[in-house]
Scaffold this active site. Structure first.
Site, PDB file in Angstrom:
ATOM      1  CE  LYS A  52      -3.733  -2.459   2.343  1.00  0.00           C
ATOM      2  NZ  LYS A  52      -4.483  -2.728   3.595  1.00  0.00           N
ATOM      3  CD  GLN A  96      -3.261  -4.416   6.695  1.00  0.00           C
ATOM      4  OE1 GLN A  96      -3.470  -3.339   6.137  1.00  0.00           O
ATOM      5  NE2 GLN A  96      -3.625  -5.555   6.134  1.00  0.00           N
ATOM      6  CG  ASP A 119      -9.218  -0.187   5.322  1.00  0.00           C
ATOM      7  OD1 ASP A 119      -9.054  -0.583   4.154  1.00  0.00           O
ATOM      8  OD2 ASP A 119      -8.409  -0.415   6.248  1.00  0.00           O
TER       9      ASP A 119
END
Ligand code: GUN
Length: 293
Positions: A52, A96, A119
């Site tokens: 990412k 994450q 997200d």
């Protein structure tokens, strides 16, 4: 049979975002900035976060990676999230997953400011997506929607069967396919571990989305002739003929299912590369304040 190429499509999207970033910079605007928090040393998470961050640099975004020890307290992590929430230079924030067991995923997710939740995991964004309001949609389902759109796959009036009801993929996917929009307007069946007669149901699918997390679970006898098959799974299997010693396979037995499908995503190179493109797109939207005005 159409091979739905996520690698190429994700590159197209990254090029489009890079062009927009260049434009923003020329206009003297602020460079989009994504922050990622990584707790602990999980190998897969390090790889994902690394990819990412690398993608951010490729397209001209700024990125900040905050690495915290496995032993960090929940309170300390919440403080880091809050600092980023308050930092006007940062447009998007991801934490994450998975997190260590002593930390509540619910508490941490709920701490992320919805305006920065690229997200799409916060209750605010899941609720907005469900209401068909502007929202950050989670990267994997958003990537699948984008593939269906760019390959002009008709979804209206079709029977879409989703296998798997995870919060990250199956559940949002079922909502997006049923909503009044394009892609959307499908008749959706969401199946899971308690579903009876799964094969009878999957055989009626015009569009089959598989996110069950079991290697080569879907076989040709479960698929209707001409179906569109989207494979979300990704698994490493040993393969001594490869230099790395392994190869990647999906939740779908590709060799036999591709003989019946009218369109199918491969693994690797299907849904996987689309997830990062979606995250970058969400971050661009955050920087341009397109979702929450
Ligand atoms: N872990 C597995 N997938 C994801 C994702 O899309 N976002 C975050 N933050 N963690 C993940």
């Amino acid at each position: 049979m159409i091979l739905v190429d996520g690698k190429k499509t994700s590159q197209d999207i990254k090029n489009e975002i890079a062009a927009r970033v260049a434009e923003i910079k020329t206009e003297g605007g602020k460079t989009p900035h994504l922050a990622a928090i990584l707790v602990g040393n999980d190998g897969a998470s390090q790889t994902y976060v690394g990819a990412k961050v690398k993608a951010c640099h490729e397209i001209g975004f700024e990125s900040t990676l905050v690495r915290l020890e496995e032993t960090v307290s929940e309170e300390e992590l919440l403080k880091v999230v809050d600092d980023i929430n308050q930092n006007p230079d940062i447009d998007g924030l991801i934490v994450q997953l998975p997190l260590p067991r002593h930390i509540s995923v619910e508490k941490v997710t709920n701490k992320i400011k919805p305006e920065k939740d690229v997200d799409g995991f916060t209750p605010a964004n899941v609720g907005r997506m469900t209401l068909n309001w502007p929202a950050y949609v989670a990267a994997t389902p958003y990537g699948i929607v984008e593939l269906l759109k760019r390959y002009e796959i008709e979804t209206s009036g079709k029977h879409c069967v989703v296998i798997g009801r995870s919060h990250i993929v199956g559940s949002p996917m079922s909502i997006l396919m049923a909503r009044n929009g394009n892609p959307g307007n499908a008749t959706v069946t969401l199946t899971h571990s308690r579903t009876q007669n799964l094969k009878e149901i999957t055989k009626t699918a015009d569009i089959l989305i598989v996110a069950i997390g079991k290697p080569e679970f879907v076989t040709a006898d479960m698929v209707k002739e001409g179906a569109v098959v989207i494979d979300v799974g990704i698994h490493r299997v040993e393969d001594s003929s490869k230099k790395s010693g392994f190869r990647l396979i999906g939740d779908v037995k590709f060799d036999e299912v591709s003989q019946k499908a009218s369109a199918i995503t491969p693994v690797p190179g299907g849904v996987g590369p689309m997830t990062i493109a979606s995250l970058l797109y969400n971050t661009l939207q955050a920087a341009e304040k397109k979702i929450y005005q």
